[in-house]
Design an enzyme around this catalytic site. Structure first.
Site, PDB file in Angstrom:
ATOM      1  CE  LYS A 113      -2.183  -0.536   3.898  1.00 54.95           C
ATOM      2  NZ  LYS A 113      -1.451  -1.684   4.290  1.00 54.95           N
ATOM      3  NE  ARG A 172      -3.395  -0.428  10.435  1.00 52.49           N
ATOM      4  CZ  ARG A 172      -2.291  -0.146   9.866  1.00 52.49           C
ATOM      5  NH1 ARG A 172      -2.428   1.257   9.095  1.00 52.49           N
ATOM      6  NH2 ARG A 172      -1.174  -0.632  10.013  1.00 52.49           N
ATOM      7  NE  ARG A 218       7.631  -2.754   5.519  1.00 59.23           N
ATOM      8  CZ  ARG A 218       6.686  -2.835   5.471  1.00 59.23           C
ATOM      9  NH1 ARG A 218       5.755  -2.611   4.411  1.00 59.23           N
ATOM     10  NH2 ARG A 218       5.746  -3.164   6.407  1.00 59.23           N
ATOM     11  NE  ARG A 241       7.188  -0.249   9.668  1.00 52.96           N
ATOM     12  CZ  ARG A 241       6.074  -0.229   9.105  1.00 52.96           C
ATOM     13  NH1 ARG A 241       5.928   0.336   7.750  1.00 52.96           N
ATOM     14  NH2 ARG A 241       4.916  -0.635   9.644  1.00 52.96           N
ATOM     15  NE  ARG A 261       2.646  -4.192  11.280  1.00 52.39           N
ATOM     16  CZ  ARG A 261       3.682  -4.055  10.366  1.00 52.39           C
ATOM     17  NH1 ARG A 261       4.702  -4.925  10.317  1.00 52.39           N
ATOM     18  NH2 ARG A 261       3.179  -3.173   9.288  1.00 52.39           N
TER      19      ARG A 261
HETATM   20  P1  AMP Z   1       1.568   1.375   9.040  1.00 56.45           P
HETATM   21  O1  AMP Z   1       3.015   2.024   8.567  1.00 56.45           O
HETATM   22  O2  AMP Z   1       0.408   1.761   8.220  1.00 56.45           O
HETATM   23  O3  AMP Z   1       1.685  -0.280   8.891  1.00 56.45           O
HETATM   24  O4  AMP Z   1       1.277   1.505  10.515  1.00 56.45           O
HETATM   25  C1  AMP Z   1       2.243   1.281  11.341  1.00 56.45           C
HETATM   26  C2  AMP Z   1       1.636   1.271  12.828  1.00 56.45           C
HETATM   27  O5  AMP Z   1       1.053   2.616  13.172  1.00 56.45           O
HETATM   28  C3  AMP Z   1       0.431   0.205  13.045  1.00 56.45           C
HETATM   29  O6  AMP Z   1       0.677  -0.954  13.165  1.00 56.45           O
HETATM   30  C4  AMP Z   1      -0.317   0.853  14.054  1.00 56.45           C
HETATM   31  O7  AMP Z   1       0.377   0.973  15.325  1.00 56.45           O
HETATM   32  C5  AMP Z   1      -0.253   2.395  13.905  1.00 56.45           C
HETATM   33  N1  AMP Z   1      -1.428   2.695  12.892  1.00 56.45           N
HETATM   34  C6  AMP Z   1      -1.156   3.326  11.527  1.00 56.45           C
HETATM   35  N2  AMP Z   1      -2.617   3.768  11.306  1.00 56.45           N
HETATM   36  C7  AMP Z   1      -3.244   3.396  12.052  1.00 56.45           C
HETATM   37  C8  AMP Z   1      -4.959   3.481  12.177  1.00 56.45           C
HETATM   38  N3  AMP Z   1      -5.344   4.046  11.149  1.00 56.45           N
HETATM   39  N4  AMP Z   1      -5.525   3.054  13.382  1.00 56.45           N
HETATM   40  C9  AMP Z   1      -4.632   2.656  14.592  1.00 56.45           C
HETATM   41  N5  AMP Z   1      -3.369   2.466  14.415  1.00 56.45           N
HETATM   42  C10 AMP Z   1      -2.595   2.928  13.309  1.00 56.45           C
END
Ligand code: AMP
Length: 214
Positions: A13, A88, A127, A160, A171
């Site tokens: 994404k 989400r 990654r 990360r 996750r």
């Molecule tokens: P991502 O980079 O989108 O995978 O997000 C990394 C982390 O940020 C996630 O595992 C959550 O801990 C937090 N996070 C990102 N977007 C959201 C969201 N819309 N709602 C809740 N937590 C989020």
């Protein structure tokens, strides 16, 4: 046009969101990037979310929605935006529906990137990201020119915290339980476009644009 990108962790994404944003000339809004930025700057919000993010869990809807409300009130989203990683949960989707209604706007399309679980684990495990500019690489599929260093910044690439194996499982579970139901939320309105998330980023972008007609 407001586009929402859906897909499990590792579906690509973030990569597609950046490519699409630049192709369509609209901002890329990633809640994950926004949270990481707060963490890196050590803000109050950053301190509050650090542990939950590092565990692979989701930040609360209240905190996330408040941050998104502020971002979507800025002038640069007038011509549209790409929402990557938000909503989400069904609660966030309902909040977004209400916010857009108030702003007199609607979600355009929801792009759902589909990838098998084996491919996801490989993608996330390989990654690596640049701590300075956020550029994303993959050990075998998209390596940096010099091993372990960012092509642009020269910084040492890092994994990360939430891409480490123990966190990936959390996750994936969070995704299956809380995020996967969103597809039905938008599909019932005929807004979902399903796309194959495996392949070269350029080819996936071309297919996405063909399906969007833009
Ligand atoms: P991502 O980079 O989108 O995978 O997000 C990394 C982390 O940020 C996630 O595992 C959550 O801990 C937090 N996070 C990102 N977007 C959201 C969201 N819309 N709602 C809740 N937590 C989020």
């Amino acid at each position: 046009m407001i586009l929402i990108l859906l897909g499990p962790p590792g579906a690509g994404k973030g990569t597609q969101a950046k490519l699409l944003a630049s192709a369509l000339g609209i901002p890329h809004i990633s809640t994950g990037d926004m949270f990481r930025d707060h963490k890196a700057r050590g803000t109050e919000l950053g301190k509050k979310i650090q542990a939950i993010m590092d565990s692979g869990g989701l930040v609360t809807d209240d905190i996330t929605n408040t941050m998104v409300d502020e971002r979507l009130s800025r002038a640069d989203v007038m011509s549209g935006c790409i929402l990557d990683g938000y909503p989400r949960t069904v609660g966030q989707a309902e909040h977004l529906d209400g916010l857009l209604k108030k702003l007199g706007r609607t979600v355009g399309k929801v792009l759902s990137y589909e990838v098998s679980e084996d491919a996801l684990v490989d993608r996330i495990g390989g990654r690596r990201t640049c701590p300075t500019c956020g550029a994303v690489y993959h050990l075998t599929q998209n390596p940096s020119k010099s091993v372990g260093r960012c092509d642009k910044e020269g910084a040492t690439l890092v994994q990360r915290e939430d891409d480490k194996p123990a966190k990936i499982r959390t996750r994936m579970q969070e995704y299956a339980v809380k995020t996967a139901p969103l597809k039905a939320h938008y599909a019932s309105r005929g807004q979902v476009i399903e796309l194959d998330g495996l392949g070269a980023p350029g080819a996936i972008l071309a297919e996405t644009r063909r399906r969007l007609g833009r």
